[in-house]
Scaffold this active site. Structure first.
Site, mmCIF file in Angstrom:
data_model
loop_
_atom_site.group_PDB
_atom_site.id
_atom_site.type_symbol
_atom_site.label_atom_id
_atom_site.label_comp_id
_atom_site.label_asym_id
_atom_site.label_seq_id
_atom_site.Cartn_x
_atom_site.Cartn_y
_atom_site.Cartn_z
ATOM 1 N N PRO A 189 -59.915 2.145 -34.741
ATOM 2 C CA PRO A 189 -60.046 1.930 -33.301
ATOM 3 C C PRO A 189 -60.540 3.202 -32.602
ATOM 4 O O PRO A 189 -60.056 4.296 -32.866
ATOM 5 C CB PRO A 189 -58.616 1.587 -32.872
ATOM 6 C CG PRO A 189 -57.962 1.067 -34.110
ATOM 7 C CD PRO A 189 -58.565 1.844 -35.233
ATOM 8 N N GLU A 190 -61.530 3.034 -31.729
ATOM 9 C CA GLU A 190 -62.055 4.150 -30.961
ATOM 10 C C GLU A 190 -61.574 4.014 -29.518
ATOM 11 O O GLU A 190 -60.731 3.161 -29.214
ATOM 12 C CB GLU A 190 -63.582 4.173 -31.073
ATOM 13 C CG GLU A 190 -64.062 4.255 -32.517
ATOM 14 C CD GLU A 190 -65.578 4.263 -32.665
ATOM 15 O OE1 GLU A 190 -66.270 4.781 -31.752
ATOM 16 O OE2 GLU A 190 -66.077 3.748 -33.687
ATOM 17 N N HIS A 219 -46.514 -6.490 -43.219
ATOM 18 C CA HIS A 219 -47.011 -5.154 -42.869
ATOM 19 C C HIS A 219 -46.441 -4.629 -41.549
ATOM 20 O O HIS A 219 -47.017 -3.734 -40.945
ATOM 21 C CB HIS A 219 -48.541 -5.114 -42.814
ATOM 22 C CG HIS A 219 -49.212 -5.639 -44.040
ATOM 23 N ND1 HIS A 219 -49.015 -5.083 -45.292
ATOM 24 C CD2 HIS A 219 -50.073 -6.680 -44.208
ATOM 25 C CE1 HIS A 219 -49.730 -5.750 -46.175
ATOM 26 N NE2 HIS A 219 -50.372 -6.725 -45.554
ATOM 27 N N ARG A 260 -52.696 -0.567 -43.894
ATOM 28 C CA ARG A 260 -52.915 0.600 -44.747
ATOM 29 C C ARG A 260 -51.846 1.676 -44.627
ATOM 30 O O ARG A 260 -51.846 2.644 -45.383
ATOM 31 C CB ARG A 260 -54.286 1.208 -44.433
ATOM 32 C CG ARG A 260 -55.444 0.248 -44.664
ATOM 33 C CD ARG A 260 -56.751 0.983 -44.713
ATOM 34 N NE ARG A 260 -57.881 0.081 -44.857
ATOM 35 C CZ ARG A 260 -59.121 0.475 -45.096
ATOM 36 N NH1 ARG A 260 -59.400 1.760 -45.224
ATOM 37 N NH2 ARG A 260 -60.093 -0.398 -45.214
#
Length: 276
Positions: free
Chosen positions: A2-3, A92, A111
């Site tokens: 994400p930016e 997750h 991740r």
């Protein structure tokens, strides 16, 4: 990853969903998400209320009462979901913030690269990851004169300069490719070879592109969603990123993908020429 537009979209959603809520308890399922002592992290947030949620670059800042701030870096796949405590946990889910009203803020990360750090609010600007950040591109501190001066001192290619966060905060791989295409600047052009006119155009395109991306709810390439679990829409407005082999929307030349600073980089070899 994400930016700025994606993180800002998440921030705005969380403000609507959890601002002013009080934490009943915190449960950390995957300890490595937390920077520092996990037990202390859980204990210090007990009974705290969320006063505001800010953003600096790609980092979320959860500001609690009694002078505490949680810095949250989503990294590659981090997401926040707001759910009822009665709903089953999603796979997750690694950190659960349970509120006194029975709702929960759940941090989900496939991740497990995301990180959270709890510090005193007055010390936020001293945190290394924040102290080194350049100006926010969407506020009045992103000045042309400073941008020109900073790029003049950089011999590296402009693409990695835009990615290093010290010249301007929040740009990542997708939007760096986009603004360079919009500015007709080759990603391998040395930053100090850009003219003031090119830098002025680049600055304008950074502001314009990020503003548009925020308005569209960000870009979803793989799995990004906002706090309402909505995908972004800006991927439909990308001009060059992910379009290798397709014709340039300006001149029809085939878009090329190369690696610059170990990142996949997309550009038009006709529209974007290296400045020497």
């Amino acid at each position: 990853m994400p930016e700025l537009p994606e993180v800002e979209t998440v921030r705005r959603g969380l403000v609507k969903l959890i601002k002013n809520k009080t934490i009943k308890k915190v449960k950390v399922i995957y300890p490595k998400i937390i920077t520092g002592d996990v037990g202390q992290f859980e204990q210090q947030l007990h009974g705290k209320s969320i006063q505001s949620i800010g953003r600096r670059g790609k980092l979320l800042l959860f500001n609690f009462d009694q002078g505490l701030t949680m810095i949250s870096h989503l990294r590659m796949e981090g997401k926040y979901f707001v759910k009822s405590s009665l709903e089953p946990l999603e796979k997750h889910t690694h950190v659960i913030f349970e509120f006194v009203d029975g709702s929960q803020l759940r941090y989900n990360d496939v991740r497990k690269f995301g990180r959270m750090q709890l510090i005193k609010t007055q010390q936020v600007k001293e945190v290394p990851n924040l102290a080194k950040l350049g100006p926010e591109p969407l506020d009045n501190q992103f000045l042309l004169v400073d941008f020109i001066q900073k790029l003049a001192g950089k011999k590296k290619a402009i693409k990695p300069v835009l990615l290093d966060q010290t010249v301007v905060a929040g740009l990542g791989n997708i939007y760096a490719d986009e603004v360079l295409w919009l500015s007709k600047i080759h990603p391998l052009t040395p930053a100090n070879k850009l003219s003031p006119a090119q830098i002025s155009l680049l600055r304008q395109q950074i502001i314009k592109e990020l503003t548009a991306a925020v308005a569209a709810g960000g870009t979803t390439i793989r799995s990004y969603t906002d706090a309402f679990e909505h995908s972004g829409k800006f991927q439909f407005d990308l001009h060059v990123y992910g379009r290798q082999g397709q014709p340039c929307q300006r001149c029809g030349t085939e878009i090329v993908k190369i690696r610059v600073a170990q990142r996949g980089t997309h550009f038009c070899p006709n529209c974007q020429r290296v400045t020497k």
